[in-house]
Design a protein around this motif. Structure first.
Motif, PDB file in Angstrom:
ATOM      1  N   ARG A  78       0.807  -1.220   0.000  1.00 42.51           N
ATOM      2  CA  ARG A  78       0.000   0.000   0.000  1.00 42.51           C
ATOM      3  C   ARG A  78       0.837   1.266   0.000  1.00 42.51           C
ATOM      4  O   ARG A  78       0.341   2.341  -0.308  1.00 42.51           O
ATOM      5  CB  ARG A  78      -0.894   0.043   1.243  1.00 42.51           C
ATOM      6  N   ASP A  79       2.096   1.157   0.411  1.00 37.56           N
ATOM      7  CA  ASP A  79       2.905   2.345   0.649  1.00 37.56           C
ATOM      8  C   ASP A  79       4.315   2.098   0.133  1.00 37.56           C
ATOM      9  O   ASP A  79       4.798   0.971   0.145  1.00 37.56           O
ATOM     10  CB  ASP A  79       2.930   2.638   2.157  1.00 37.56           C
ATOM     11  N   ARG A  80       4.955   3.136  -0.327  1.00 40.33           N
ATOM     12  CA  ARG A  80       6.340   3.065  -0.782  1.00 40.33           C
ATOM     13  C   ARG A  80       7.168   4.074   0.008  1.00 40.33           C
ATOM     14  O   ARG A  80       6.633   5.065   0.515  1.00 40.33           O
ATOM     15  CB  ARG A  80       6.433   3.383  -2.282  1.00 40.33           C
ATOM     16  N   PRO A  81       8.468   3.848   0.095  1.00 37.74           N
ATOM     17  CA  PRO A  81       9.300   4.805   0.829  1.00 37.74           C
ATOM     18  C   PRO A  81       9.285   6.171   0.155  1.00 37.74           C
ATOM     19  O   PRO A  81       9.109   6.285  -1.060  1.00 37.74           O
ATOM     20  CB  PRO A  81      10.694   4.164   0.781  1.00 37.74           C
ATOM     21  N   GLY A  82       9.475   7.198   0.970  1.00 33.50           N
ATOM     22  CA  GLY A  82       9.469   8.562   0.449  1.00 33.50           C
ATOM     23  C   GLY A  82      10.809   8.935  -0.145  1.00 33.50           C
ATOM     24  O   GLY A  82      11.412   9.932   0.248  1.00 33.50           O
ATOM     25  N   THR A  83      11.292   8.135  -1.080  1.00 38.00           N
ATOM     26  CA  THR A  83      12.576   8.374  -1.734  1.00 38.00           C
ATOM     27  C   THR A  83      12.337   8.636  -3.214  1.00 38.00           C
ATOM     28  O   THR A  83      11.237   8.437  -3.730  1.00 38.00           O
ATOM     29  CB  THR A  83      13.503   7.153  -1.579  1.00 38.00           C
ATOM     30  N   GLN A  84      13.374   9.069  -3.894  1.00 39.20           N
ATOM     31  CA  GLN A  84      13.290   9.320  -5.328  1.00 39.20           C
ATOM     32  C   GLN A  84      14.038   8.205  -6.058  1.00 39.20           C
ATOM     33  O   GLN A  84      15.259   8.252  -6.195  1.00 39.20           O
ATOM     34  CB  GLN A  84      13.903  10.688  -5.660  1.00 39.20           C
ATOM     35  N   PRO A  85      13.321   7.166  -6.528  1.00 37.77           N
ATOM     36  CA  PRO A  85      14.011   6.051  -7.175  1.00 37.77           C
ATOM     37  C   PRO A  85      14.649   6.450  -8.500  1.00 37.77           C
ATOM     38  O   PRO A  85      14.237   7.422  -9.142  1.00 37.77           O
ATOM     39  CB  PRO A  85      12.895   5.024  -7.389  1.00 37.77           C
ATOM     40  N   ALA A  86      15.648   5.675  -8.882  1.00 37.99           N
ATOM     41  CA  ALA A  86      16.385   5.970 -10.110  1.00 37.99           C
ATOM     42  C   ALA A  86      15.542   5.723 -11.352  1.00 37.99           C
ATOM     43  O   ALA A  86      15.875   6.189 -12.430  1.00 37.99           O
ATOM     44  CB  ALA A  86      17.655   5.118 -10.157  1.00 37.99           C
ATOM     45  N   ARG A  87      14.455   4.987 -11.213  1.00 37.96           N
ATOM     46  CA  ARG A  87      13.570   4.692 -12.348  1.00 37.96           C
ATOM     47  C   ARG A  87      12.144   4.596 -11.819  1.00 37.96           C
ATOM     48  O   ARG A  87      11.934   4.391 -10.618  1.00 37.96           O
ATOM     49  CB  ARG A  87      13.969   3.367 -13.010  1.00 37.96           C
TER      50      ARG A  87
END
Length: 262
Positions: A78-87
């Motif tokens: 339901r949730d993903r980390p609050g990071t900026q993934p490379a893709r």
């Protein structure tokens, strides 16, 4: 002819109620205790005897972590980390997949499902060109599968890597730890918590405890094989299955996930 007064009185008296024998009371108490333990196991949704936290709920996974504030609610579906993934992250596969990125670098991604270790080992053996580096992203899964796959990765001398903003939770860090060398971006998230071991959640509770002890023993032995500092287990064992403890970059270095180049 009426009965003598003393006999008539005796005939109309209520029978005396006696307390149950001591043995019966003890057996009843044991049964109640077992039922109580079973209820706790079921209510806790526990397959290994580890209970969800009963304190205040941790912040959501999307909240940034900072030193001393590293436990997050673990609901990766339901949730993903609050990071900026490379893709663009997209949907995480329901079981491990292995796809070529470029040359000898492959992406190993998805939940770690039963049978995935043997399937991925067979797939790795068939690759042309052969894999030298595995880029990981996984919310975790079956611990025993992660350990089996990890041992193969170490034996093959492969590098494991995490790209910026991506994640490796639960059983995934054991695969990450298997890399002969490990390359982890500082903005990637590596998270640990208590694991599920065994299959039964019903009585007797002693079986669940045995599963925990056996499973944790296997994990400890594995981490020693991989050269990981066992202090990481303090965070894993004190974080319930419905939460995740996100390791900071300095902890990843301290515990040996990242080589200290200083």
């Amino acid at each position: 002819m009426s009965a003598p007064p003393d006999l008539e009185t005796e005939a109309t008296q209520e029978p005396e109620v006696t307390s149950p024998p001591l043995v019966a009371r003890i057996l009843t108490g044991v049964l109640v205790l077992q039922l109580g333990l079973g209820g706790l196991l079921v209510l806790g949704d526990v397959q290994i005897g580890a209970f969800p936290g009963f304190g205040p709920e941790a912040p959501p996974l999307s909240d940034p972590v900072r030193p001393g504030d590293q436990r997050r609610v673990f609901r990766p579906d339901r949730d993903r980390p609050g990071t900026q993934p490379a893709r663009p992250p997209g949907d995480i596969p329901a079981r491990l997949t292995l796809d070529q990125i470029e040359g000898t670098t492959y992406r190993l991604e998805g939940e770690i499902a039963p049978g995935d270790a043997a399937r991925m080992i067979e797939r790795l053996a068939s690759l042309t060109p052969a894999a030298e580096r595995l880029v990981l992203q996984s919310p975790g899964g079956v611990v025993q599968e992660a350990l089996a796959l990890g041992r193969h990765i170490r034996e093959a001398g492969l590098t494991t890597q995490m790209l910026a903003g991506e994640f490796c939770y639960s059983a995934c860090p054991y695969v990450l730890a298997a890399g002969a060398t490990r390359d982890i971006d500082d903005t990637a998230q590596v998270g640990v918590h208590q694991h599920y071991f065994g299959e039964s959640t019903i009585l007797p509770a002693a079986f669940a405890v045995e599963d925990i002890q056996t499973g944790q023993g296997e994990v400890v032995g594995y981490l020693v094989e991989m050269g990981i500092d066992l202090r990481v287990m303090q965070h894993a064992l004190t974080t319930p299955p419905d939460e995740i403890y996100v390791l900071l970059p300095e902890e990843l270095r301290d515990y040996g996930f990242i080589a200290d180049t200083n």
